[in-house]
Design a protein around this motif. Structure first.
Motif, mmCIF file in Angstrom:
data_model
loop_
_atom_site.group_PDB
_atom_site.id
_atom_site.type_symbol
_atom_site.label_atom_id
_atom_site.label_comp_id
_atom_site.label_asym_id
_atom_site.label_seq_id
_atom_site.Cartn_x
_atom_site.Cartn_y
_atom_site.Cartn_z
ATOM 1 N N ILE A 185 52.075 11.932 17.470
ATOM 2 C CA ILE A 185 52.776 10.555 17.631
ATOM 3 C C ILE A 185 53.817 10.329 19.308
ATOM 4 C CG2 ILE A 185 54.953 9.413 17.321
ATOM 5 C CD1 ILE A 185 54.176 10.210 14.187
ATOM 6 N N PRO A 186 53.870 9.892 20.393
ATOM 7 C CA PRO A 186 54.049 11.151 21.477
ATOM 8 C C PRO A 186 55.652 10.089 21.604
ATOM 9 C CG PRO A 186 53.539 7.949 21.695
ATOM 10 C CD PRO A 186 53.327 8.866 20.719
ATOM 11 N N VAL A 187 56.601 11.902 21.642
ATOM 12 C CA VAL A 187 57.774 11.701 21.606
ATOM 13 C C VAL A 187 58.721 12.002 22.742
ATOM 14 C CG1 VAL A 187 57.365 12.259 19.416
ATOM 15 C CG2 VAL A 187 58.044 14.223 20.971
ATOM 16 N N THR A 188 60.197 11.606 23.650
ATOM 17 C CA THR A 188 60.596 12.007 24.689
ATOM 18 C C THR A 188 61.604 13.335 23.868
ATOM 19 O OG1 THR A 188 59.784 9.858 25.509
ATOM 20 C CG2 THR A 188 62.085 10.869 26.428
ATOM 21 N N VAL A 189 61.368 14.344 25.030
ATOM 22 C CA VAL A 189 61.962 15.624 24.455
ATOM 23 C C VAL A 189 63.220 15.521 25.347
ATOM 24 C CG1 VAL A 189 61.689 17.962 24.142
ATOM 25 C CG2 VAL A 189 59.822 16.238 23.154
ATOM 26 N N TYR A 190 64.530 16.454 25.071
ATOM 27 C CA TYR A 190 65.525 16.817 25.724
ATOM 28 C C TYR A 190 65.965 18.385 25.250
ATOM 29 C CZ TYR A 190 66.100 11.841 27.536
ATOM 30 O OH TYR A 190 66.014 10.622 27.658
ATOM 31 N N GLU A 191 65.301 19.061 26.116
ATOM 32 C CA GLU A 191 65.902 20.574 25.960
ATOM 33 C C GLU A 191 66.220 20.571 26.208
ATOM 34 O OE1 GLU A 191 63.254 24.571 25.734
ATOM 35 O OE2 GLU A 191 62.073 22.818 26.169
ATOM 36 N N PRO A 202 69.441 29.387 16.597
ATOM 37 C CA PRO A 202 68.261 28.983 17.716
ATOM 38 C C PRO A 202 69.299 29.250 19.517
ATOM 39 C CG PRO A 202 67.956 27.744 15.309
ATOM 40 C CD PRO A 202 69.240 28.511 15.670
ATOM 41 N N LYS A 203 68.162 29.397 19.825
ATOM 42 C CA LYS A 203 69.239 29.533 21.260
ATOM 43 C C LYS A 203 67.748 28.031 22.185
ATOM 44 C CE LYS A 203 69.886 34.311 22.705
ATOM 45 N NZ LYS A 203 69.232 34.691 21.023
ATOM 46 N N VAL A 204 66.732 27.531 21.755
ATOM 47 C CA VAL A 204 66.517 26.481 21.241
ATOM 48 C C VAL A 204 66.775 25.520 20.949
ATOM 49 C CG1 VAL A 204 63.967 25.486 21.091
ATOM 50 C CG2 VAL A 204 63.329 27.766 21.846
ATOM 51 N N LYS A 205 67.601 24.562 21.793
ATOM 52 C CA LYS A 205 68.040 22.816 21.319
ATOM 53 C C LYS A 205 67.190 21.495 22.090
ATOM 54 C CE LYS A 205 72.029 25.758 20.806
ATOM 55 N NZ LYS A 205 72.076 25.966 19.151
ATOM 56 N N LEU A 206 66.755 20.740 20.784
ATOM 57 C CA LEU A 206 66.440 20.135 20.686
ATOM 58 C C LEU A 206 66.397 18.636 20.582
ATOM 59 C CD1 LEU A 206 62.939 21.326 20.062
ATOM 60 C CD2 LEU A 206 63.646 21.889 22.183
ATOM 61 N N ALA A 259 64.689 0.894 16.715
ATOM 62 C CA ALA A 259 63.549 1.094 17.766
ATOM 63 C C ALA A 259 63.127 2.551 18.247
ATOM 64 C CB ALA A 259 63.821 0.525 18.925
ATOM 65 N N THR A 260 64.486 3.415 17.269
ATOM 66 C CA THR A 260 64.574 4.653 17.997
ATOM 67 C C THR A 260 65.200 5.544 16.369
ATOM 68 O OG1 THR A 260 65.411 3.908 19.706
ATOM 69 C CG2 THR A 260 65.584 6.297 19.409
ATOM 70 N N LYS A 261 64.351 6.625 16.938
ATOM 71 C CA LYS A 261 65.303 7.425 15.302
ATOM 72 C C LYS A 261 65.181 9.182 16.263
ATOM 73 C CE LYS A 261 64.069 4.953 12.055
ATOM 74 N NZ LYS A 261 64.780 3.860 11.518
ATOM 75 N N ILE A 262 65.800 9.290 15.434
ATOM 76 C CA ILE A 262 66.093 11.230 16.800
ATOM 77 C C ILE A 262 65.827 12.545 15.534
ATOM 78 C CG2 ILE A 262 68.165 12.473 17.942
ATOM 79 C CD1 ILE A 262 67.390 9.671 19.086
ATOM 80 N N LEU A 263 64.815 13.652 16.142
ATOM 81 C CA LEU A 263 64.954 14.220 15.476
ATOM 82 C C LEU A 263 65.722 15.340 15.752
ATOM 83 C CD1 LEU A 263 60.980 14.222 13.856
ATOM 84 C CD2 LEU A 263 63.143 13.796 12.909
ATOM 85 N N THR A 264 66.239 16.694 15.099
ATOM 86 C CA THR A 264 67.141 17.770 16.244
ATOM 87 C C THR A 264 66.744 18.920 15.753
ATOM 88 O OG1 THR A 264 68.925 17.530 15.247
ATOM 89 C CG2 THR A 264 69.034 15.963 16.587
ATOM 90 N N TYR A 265 66.709 20.079 16.386
ATOM 91 C CA TYR A 265 66.475 21.460 16.247
ATOM 92 C C TYR A 265 67.400 22.583 16.524
ATOM 93 C CZ TYR A 265 64.298 25.443 15.436
ATOM 94 O OH TYR A 265 64.412 27.186 15.368
ATOM 95 N N GLY A 266 68.061 23.310 16.427
ATOM 96 C CA GLY A 266 69.053 23.993 17.184
ATOM 97 C C GLY A 266 70.928 22.947 16.857
#
Length: 538
Positions: free
Chosen positions: A252-258, A316-320, A284-291
């Motif tokens: 699935i195509p996603v847009t990622v903000y790191e 986590p130092k990775v935050k998405l 129209a939009t769903k948000i998944l997060t990490y960190g």
């Protein structure tokens, strides 16, 4: 075990604080920032509890003293009732007790399940003997303590026909990824070790309400708590079919903000926090997060927050921010004194670099799973390794299944995962109960037979020592005679060895240790047997 009860048992939080956090949860489902801290603490406590459970209640406390966590059908079920994602009464399942079922333990370890084959087994017959070994050190942990049992599940497959029969055998067993380094069955055919292929089923449990039936939600995990739950899970065959089938494809195509290159005045504000705020169209939009550590929302408004990494805090130092559907557009960054993020507590000097890119959800899930393993040293713990038994691909597949079955991609997300927090999902994937299958070929010669032997250490079902239960100190074991098996059994038996360390407190097998009866024949028409023992103190 429900979250508030777990806190009170451990004494890790003031009861008033727990009640306040739960009250906020009851009133306003949008205010994650206030109960997010409680959830984070619970995640830590549950992680400790899970660790204790897999090691046999700290591997040394009498009576199986341990603190556990909350008790899907991918076909799933919880307790005695198939799970469809609806909230469930935690007391509705597995509490029948009595001679038929035995004790309903707070921590249920699952039954010993029978061997089966994929192909038509016509022409083959099977005899089975299950032996429980109660010698100390069967788990290899402590010399002076009996905990769990060594199990040998042996089959004689016979072929009375005039042609060899080759089948694909499957040995199902209950477990968790975090346990398999110690509990993976070893397979033998005629005494020779067999290299079996491991397949994992999805999360086997369901979900239940945090506060009870009066305000139902699906915030808590509800593990299977009886053999009947496993019967509901496995008898249709759908769960096994899923375990052996293809994994979810998340192209699935996603847009990622790191987020990276963090800075904050930690010398003055040790818990300095940054938020990112924006508006979305919820359809129209769903948000998944990490960190991220917190979230709040009101209609289309979203605000996510994280403690700014300081090089000391273990997170986590990775935050998405992972956007599915329409992009978020403009956003606002703001620093705060701490994770409360209250008006009037804004601070200067908090900054980061935000990089926007496009990717697929598969790529992001792989990144998240690998970062989780590195951040929490999962490789070091041996839970997931390149060589198995749990490989990275198996782990990532299970995380994808959790996301697509119960997360935002399911179309009817459980409340537990409705905030889109991938941190919870990838960590819980390691600890959730499931049924796993060891798959290997067996050839039975014409007019002959082969011996298939499955040996493993089996954790017991038990009540937590701190629960006040009259059953604390007991260890329970269940056996299913034919659940999910296509074999034609002509005989089944059960045996106990090295029983000098235990006394039987409940059973329906017919063992009599004082009378020297340690081997019994089983009724092929009976689907379930149980055994309960108590270690003898010396």
């Amino acid at each position: 075990m429900r979250a508030e009860r777990l806190f009170r048992v451990l004494g890790l939080a003031d009861p008033a604080l727990v009640e306040e956090a739960l009250e906020v949860r009851r009133k306003d489902k949008t205010a994650w920032r206030r109960w997010g801290a409680l959830a984070a603490c619970l995640a830590l406590v549950m992680g400790l509890g899970f660790g204790w459970r897999v090691t046999g209640g700290l591997r040394g406390h009498d009576g199986g003293a341990a603190i556990g966590a909350d008790s899907g059908n991918s076909g799933g079920a919880s307790g005695d009732t198939p799970a469809d994602g609806a909230p469930m009464d935690p007391g509705a399942s597995g509490e029948t007790g009595g001679v038929e079922d035995g004790t309903a333990f707070l921590s249920y370890a699952g039954p010993v399940l029978p061997l089966t084959v994929l192909e038509d087994a016509a022409g083959l017959t099977a005899e089975r003997e299950v032996t429980w070994d109660f010698a100390r050190e069967t788990n290899g942990y402590r010399e002076s303590r009996q905990w769990g049992a060594g199990v040998t599940d042996t089959y004689i497959l016979s072929n009375p026909t005039e042609a060899d029969i080759t089948v694909t055998a499957l040995y199902p067993f209950t477990g968790r990824f975090a346990d398999l380094a110690e509990e993976l069955p070893a397979m033998k055919i005629d005494g020779e070790a067999v290299e079996a292929v491991l397949h994992a089923g999805a999360y086997a449990g369901g979900f239940e309400s945090t506060v009870g039936a009066e305000e139902p939600d699906t915030m808590n995990l509800m593990e299977l708590n009886s053999w009947r739950g496993y019967k509901a899970l496995l008898e249709s065959g759908g769960y096994m079919e899923q375990a052996l089938g293809k994994h979810p494809v998340l192209d699935i195509p996603v847009t990622v903000y790191e987020f990276s290159d963090f800075a904050a005045p930690h010398e003055r504000y040790p818990a300095a926090t940054q938020t990112v705020s924006f508006e979305i169209d919820e359809d129209a939009t769903k948000i998944l997060t990490y960190g991220f550590n917190g979230c709040e929302w009101d209609g289309g408004f979203r605000r996510y927050s994280y403690f700014v990494p300081d090089g000391k805090r273990h997170e986590p130092k990775v935050k998405l921010l992972i956007v599915l559907g329409e992009d978020i557009g403009d956003y606002t960054l703001q620093g705060y004194q701490d994770g409360g993020c209250y008006p009037g507590e804004e601070i200067e000097g908090v900054s980061c670099t935000v990089t926007r890119r496009t990717a697929t959800l598969d790529e992001m899930l792989e990144l998240v799973c690998r970062d989780c393993m590195e951040n929490y040293d999962i490789y070091g713990e041996g839970w997931v390794t390149e060589d198995g038994p749990v490989t990275f691909e198996m782990y990532r597949r299970a995380a994808a299944e959790l996301l697509t079955r119960y997360g935002l991609l399911s179309g009817a997300s459980m409340d537990r995962y409705a905030d889109g927090r991938l941190d919870d999902m990838v960590m819980e994937t390691l600890w959730q109960d499931r049924v796993l299958y060891l798959v290997f070929p067996v050839t039975v010669p014409a007019g002959g037979s082969v011996k298939v032997e499955c040996g493993f250490w089996k954790a017991p079902s038990f009540d937590f020592a701190c629960s006040g239960s009259e059953n604390a100190g007991l260890q329970g074991y269940d056996l299913m005679t034919r659940l999910g098996s296509s074999l034609d059994f002509t005989r089944q038996s059960a045996a106990l060895v090295n029983t000098g360390n235990v006394e039987i407190t409940g059973q329906d097998f017919g063992f009599d240790l004082e009378g020297g009866v340690t081997s019994v024949e089983l009724d092929l028409e009976r689907e379930h047997y149980y055994l309960e023992i108590r270690p003898i103190r010396e």
